[in-house]
Structures are given as structure tokens and as C-alpha cells.
Enzyme design. Sequence first.
Site, mmCIF file in Angstrom:
data_model
loop_
_atom_site.group_PDB
_atom_site.id
_atom_site.type_symbol
_atom_site.label_atom_id
_atom_site.label_comp_id
_atom_site.label_asym_id
_atom_site.label_seq_id
_atom_site.Cartn_x
_atom_site.Cartn_y
_atom_site.Cartn_z
ATOM 1 N N THR A 78 -54.041 -21.800 24.358
ATOM 2 C CA THR A 78 -54.069 -20.446 23.771
ATOM 3 C C THR A 78 -52.644 -19.955 23.518
ATOM 4 O O THR A 78 -51.748 -20.193 24.331
ATOM 5 C CB THR A 78 -54.778 -19.480 24.753
ATOM 6 O OG1 THR A 78 -56.059 -20.047 25.055
ATOM 7 C CG2 THR A 78 -54.949 -18.096 24.167
ATOM 8 N N THR A 79 -52.456 -19.259 22.405
ATOM 9 C CA THR A 79 -51.136 -18.709 22.072
ATOM 10 C C THR A 79 -51.201 -17.174 22.105
ATOM 11 O O THR A 79 -52.253 -16.600 22.372
ATOM 12 C CB THR A 79 -50.688 -19.187 20.681
ATOM 13 O OG1 THR A 79 -51.706 -18.816 19.726
ATOM 14 C CG2 THR A 79 -50.497 -20.685 20.632
ATOM 15 N N ASN A 104 -48.479 -25.900 20.441
ATOM 16 C CA ASN A 104 -49.087 -26.851 19.509
ATOM 17 C C ASN A 104 -49.149 -28.221 20.179
ATOM 18 O O ASN A 104 -48.130 -28.757 20.581
ATOM 19 C CB ASN A 104 -48.239 -26.922 18.230
ATOM 20 C CG ASN A 104 -49.001 -27.564 17.101
ATOM 21 O OD1 ASN A 104 -49.518 -28.658 17.252
ATOM 22 N ND2 ASN A 104 -49.078 -26.879 15.975
ATOM 23 N N HIS A 135 -52.196 -19.762 8.217
ATOM 24 C CA HIS A 135 -53.354 -20.097 9.051
ATOM 25 C C HIS A 135 -54.606 -19.403 8.512
ATOM 26 O O HIS A 135 -54.514 -18.471 7.721
ATOM 27 C CB HIS A 135 -53.129 -19.640 10.502
ATOM 28 C CG HIS A 135 -52.234 -20.543 11.289
ATOM 29 N ND1 HIS A 135 -50.853 -20.417 11.275
ATOM 30 C CD2 HIS A 135 -52.508 -21.597 12.105
ATOM 31 C CE1 HIS A 135 -50.321 -21.354 12.047
ATOM 32 N NE2 HIS A 135 -51.304 -22.085 12.565
ATOM 33 N N HIS A 136 -55.750 -19.838 9.067
ATOM 34 C CA HIS A 136 -57.046 -19.264 8.692
ATOM 35 C C HIS A 136 -57.094 -17.756 8.960
ATOM 36 O O HIS A 136 -56.390 -17.245 9.837
ATOM 37 C CB HIS A 136 -58.170 -19.970 9.452
ATOM 38 C CG HIS A 136 -57.971 -19.953 10.948
ATOM 39 N ND1 HIS A 136 -58.466 -18.956 11.745
ATOM 40 C CD2 HIS A 136 -57.314 -20.807 11.756
ATOM 41 C CE1 HIS A 136 -58.135 -19.197 13.001
ATOM 42 N NE2 HIS A 136 -57.432 -20.320 13.035
ATOM 43 N N LYS A 139 -57.362 -16.036 12.589
ATOM 44 C CA LYS A 139 -56.354 -16.214 13.653
ATOM 45 C C LYS A 139 -55.884 -14.861 14.182
ATOM 46 O O LYS A 139 -55.524 -13.980 13.413
ATOM 47 C CB LYS A 139 -55.166 -17.039 13.144
ATOM 48 C CG LYS A 139 -54.155 -17.353 14.258
ATOM 49 C CD LYS A 139 -53.183 -18.427 13.846
ATOM 50 C CE LYS A 139 -52.070 -18.615 14.869
ATOM 51 N NZ LYS A 139 -52.552 -19.061 16.184
HETATM 52 N N1 LIG Z 1 -51.836 -25.131 21.295
HETATM 53 C C1 LIG Z 1 -52.479 -25.645 20.246
HETATM 54 O O1 LIG Z 1 -52.295 -26.816 19.859
HETATM 55 C C2 LIG Z 1 -53.492 -24.792 19.535
HETATM 56 C C3 LIG Z 1 -54.278 -25.306 18.508
HETATM 57 C C4 LIG Z 1 -55.273 -24.516 17.946
HETATM 58 C C5 LIG Z 1 -55.460 -23.231 18.417
HETATM 59 N N2 LIG Z 1 -54.652 -22.747 19.394
HETATM 60 C C6 LIG Z 1 -54.859 -21.421 20.007
HETATM 61 O O2 LIG Z 1 -56.019 -21.513 20.811
HETATM 62 C C7 LIG Z 1 -56.681 -20.244 20.832
HETATM 63 C C8 LIG Z 1 -58.128 -20.439 20.384
HETATM 64 O O3 LIG Z 1 -58.147 -20.826 19.033
HETATM 65 P P1 LIG Z 1 -59.513 -21.066 18.248
HETATM 66 O O4 LIG Z 1 -59.123 -21.278 16.847
HETATM 67 O O5 LIG Z 1 -60.347 -22.058 18.970
HETATM 68 O O6 LIG Z 1 -60.166 -19.588 18.397
HETATM 69 P P2 LIG Z 1 -61.686 -19.141 18.318
HETATM 70 O O7 LIG Z 1 -62.462 -20.058 17.451
HETATM 71 O O8 LIG Z 1 -61.657 -17.686 18.009
HETATM 72 O O9 LIG Z 1 -62.207 -19.336 19.820
HETATM 73 C C9 LIG Z 1 -61.818 -18.537 20.906
HETATM 74 C C10 LIG Z 1 -62.888 -18.653 21.958
HETATM 75 O O10 LIG Z 1 -62.466 -18.047 23.166
HETATM 76 C C11 LIG Z 1 -63.641 -17.566 23.798
HETATM 77 N N3 LIG Z 1 -63.304 -16.642 24.878
HETATM 78 C C12 LIG Z 1 -62.834 -15.362 24.803
HETATM 79 N N4 LIG Z 1 -62.683 -14.866 26.042
HETATM 80 C C13 LIG Z 1 -63.048 -15.845 26.926
HETATM 81 C C14 LIG Z 1 -63.111 -15.943 28.347
HETATM 82 N N5 LIG Z 1 -62.756 -14.909 29.135
HETATM 83 N N6 LIG Z 1 -63.552 -17.103 28.902
HETATM 84 C C15 LIG Z 1 -63.924 -18.150 28.130
HETATM 85 N N7 LIG Z 1 -63.896 -18.113 26.770
HETATM 86 C C16 LIG Z 1 -63.458 -16.969 26.189
HETATM 87 C C17 LIG Z 1 -64.414 -16.937 22.657
HETATM 88 O O11 LIG Z 1 -65.750 -16.810 23.028
HETATM 89 P P3 LIG Z 1 -66.795 -15.908 22.130
HETATM 90 O O12 LIG Z 1 -67.028 -16.727 20.904
HETATM 91 O O13 LIG Z 1 -67.973 -15.852 23.041
HETATM 92 O O14 LIG Z 1 -66.092 -14.598 21.889
HETATM 93 C C18 LIG Z 1 -64.218 -17.981 21.561
HETATM 94 O O15 LIG Z 1 -65.236 -18.962 21.631
HETATM 95 C C19 LIG Z 1 -55.830 -19.322 19.923
HETATM 96 O O16 LIG Z 1 -54.919 -18.626 20.721
HETATM 97 C C20 LIG Z 1 -55.092 -20.301 19.022
HETATM 98 O O17 LIG Z 1 -53.877 -19.790 18.529
HETATM 99 C C21 LIG Z 1 -53.687 -23.504 19.960
#
Ligand SMILES: NC(=O)c1ccc[n+]([C@@H]2O[C@H](COP(=O)([O-])OP(=O)(O)OC[C@H]3O[C@@H](n4cnc5c(N)ncnc54)[C@H](OP(=O)(O)O)[C@@H]3O)[C@@H](O)[C@H]2O)c1
Length: 226
Positions: A78-79, A104, A135-136, A139
Site C-alpha cells: 500500500t502507498t 513498487n 494511473h487508473h 487510484k
Molecule cells: N507497491 C506496489 O507495487 C503496488 C502496486 C499496486 C498497487 N499498490 C498500492 O496498493 C494499494 C491497493 O491498490 P489496489 O489497486 O489493489 O486498490 P483497490 O483495488 O482499491 O483495493 C483496495 C482494497 O483494500 C481493501 N481494504 C480497505 N480497508 C481494508 C482493511 N482494513 N482490511 C483489509 N482490506 C481493506 C478494500 O476492500 P473493499 O473493497 O471491501 O473496500 C479493497 O479491496 C494502493 O495503495 C496502491 O497504490 C502498490
Amino acid sequence: MRLLVLGRGKTGALVAEVARERGHEVRVMGAEENPGGAALTPDALRDVDAIIDFTTPQAVIPNIIGAMQAKKPMVVGTTGWYDKLAMVRDLVRESSGSLLYAPNFSIGVNVFFEGARAAAAAVKHGYAAHIVERHHAQKKDAPSGTAARMQQIIQETSGKELEITSIREGDVVGTHVMLFDSPNDTMMFTHDAKSRRGFAEGAVVAAEWLRGKQGFFEFKDVLAGK
Ligand SMILES: NC(=O)c1ccc[n+]([C@@H]2O[C@H](COP(=O)([O-])OP(=O)(O)OC[C@H]3O[C@@H](n4cnc5c(N)ncnc54)[C@H](OP(=O)(O)O)[C@@H]3O)[C@@H](O)[C@H]2O)c1
């Protein structure tokens, strides 16, 4: 390993899939099952070897606190929480815990970071420079953690803080561009993620690498094979 993946979203779902392919036992929790990190008690985490977090900037800090209190290794993808990096580093130290984070997890971007370090020499020679990230539309954070890291690397090397332009549109997985411009030429360095699979694989490899280690780590430590 018995892995707990936090987040059922675009990346978390793929992390769970990749982890299963690599032979791990995987449990996944979304927001409903873990409001405010409430599910992360030492008792509930007794049978978990490591936690991987791909949630939201709001959810991740309570999740980190829960994991550290339960003394469980954690990989954070998460970021959008890096203003609290110092606090988290102290927490990991105080609890003798184990945490690895990366803006990343793709190998290509981490090599790209080294390119940013080298390219920063151009700034010292008077090139105007700029970072653009795309990004999408869903985000939640801007600029991206990856762009912020590029900015930090170039600042460390050149002393200049580059401007970042963030574009949110469509379903773009993630594109990062560094532009360097002089009266004589232009340099453009681009990294374009084709899918989220590179992030998911990197995060699972990081959880495997973290096994048996104590401390605060970044993905570059995994790539360096420390
Ligand atoms: N480091 C990397 O390589 C990398 C790569 C891609 C993405 N990211 C980061 O990763 C994060 C997620 O990205 P994404 O694209 O997957 O977002 P996403 O599709 O919006 O998914 C986020 C998920 O987090 C869940 N969530 C929220 N609060 C929670 C909690 N307390 N406990 C468990 N789950 C919870 C949400 O659940 P609900 O659907 O039930 O609300 C949702 O399923 C972002 O910060 C993004 O910037 C990092």
C-alpha cells in the site's frame, strides 16, 4: 507459508492468486472483515506466518500496528502513508518486528530507480527535469509512491526537487516518465507496467525473503539478495 493477504482489490486479489501458485496457504481479508485493523489480534494471527497488505492509505497504519503487536512479519505494498514512515520505522524497531515496504514491487521499476539516480547527473548540468505519472482513475493517492521515490532519488543526487505531474484516467496500470530537457536535446525515460502481476510476484517473493529476518527493509534489499 501461511499468508494473510489484506485487501481483496485489484492487486490484493492477484497477490493471493500468485501466492497460491507458489504453493502457499492463503487467507484473504477485505475491509468488511477487518474494520480499522480490528481482525489483527495476536490470537487471530497465531497461525499466520506473514501478512501482505494491499489496502488503502487509511487502513494500512492500523494494520501495521496490529501486525507488529502480534509480532508477525509484514510486507506493505500500500502507498500514500509515507509521511508516517519514521513513526512506522520506530514502531518496527521497538517491537523487534519485521516489515518490508516498497512503493513498487516490480523488478523493472526498481532497476528504473537506479536509472533515475544515474540520470540525475543531467540536472546538475543544467537540464530542466520533470516527472510524469499516469494511473487508473480509481487510484486514491497522488502523486504515486513510485513517482515520489523517483523525486527523492533525484533530489538526493542533484539537490533539486522535481515537479511531478499526476494523470488519472481510464484503467492505466502505471506509467512513469522522467523528462530531461536542454537547449540541445531531450531525454525521456519511461517505465510502463503491462499488468499488476509484476507487483504481485514481487510482494510474494518479498514475504518469502522476509522469513526469519528482523528489521525494517525495502524491496531493494530483496533484489540485493541480502
Ligand atoms: N507497491 C506496489 O507495487 C503496488 C502496486 C499496486 C498497487 N499498490 C498500492 O496498493 C494499494 C491497493 O491498490 P489496489 O489497486 O489493489 O486498490 P483497490 O483495488 O482499491 O483495493 C483496495 C482494497 O483494500 C481493501 N481494504 C480497505 N480497508 C481494508 C482493511 N482494513 N482490511 C483489509 N482490506 C481493506 C478494500 O476492500 P473493499 O473493497 O471491501 O473496500 C479493497 O479491496 C494502493 O495503495 C496502491 O497504490 C502498490
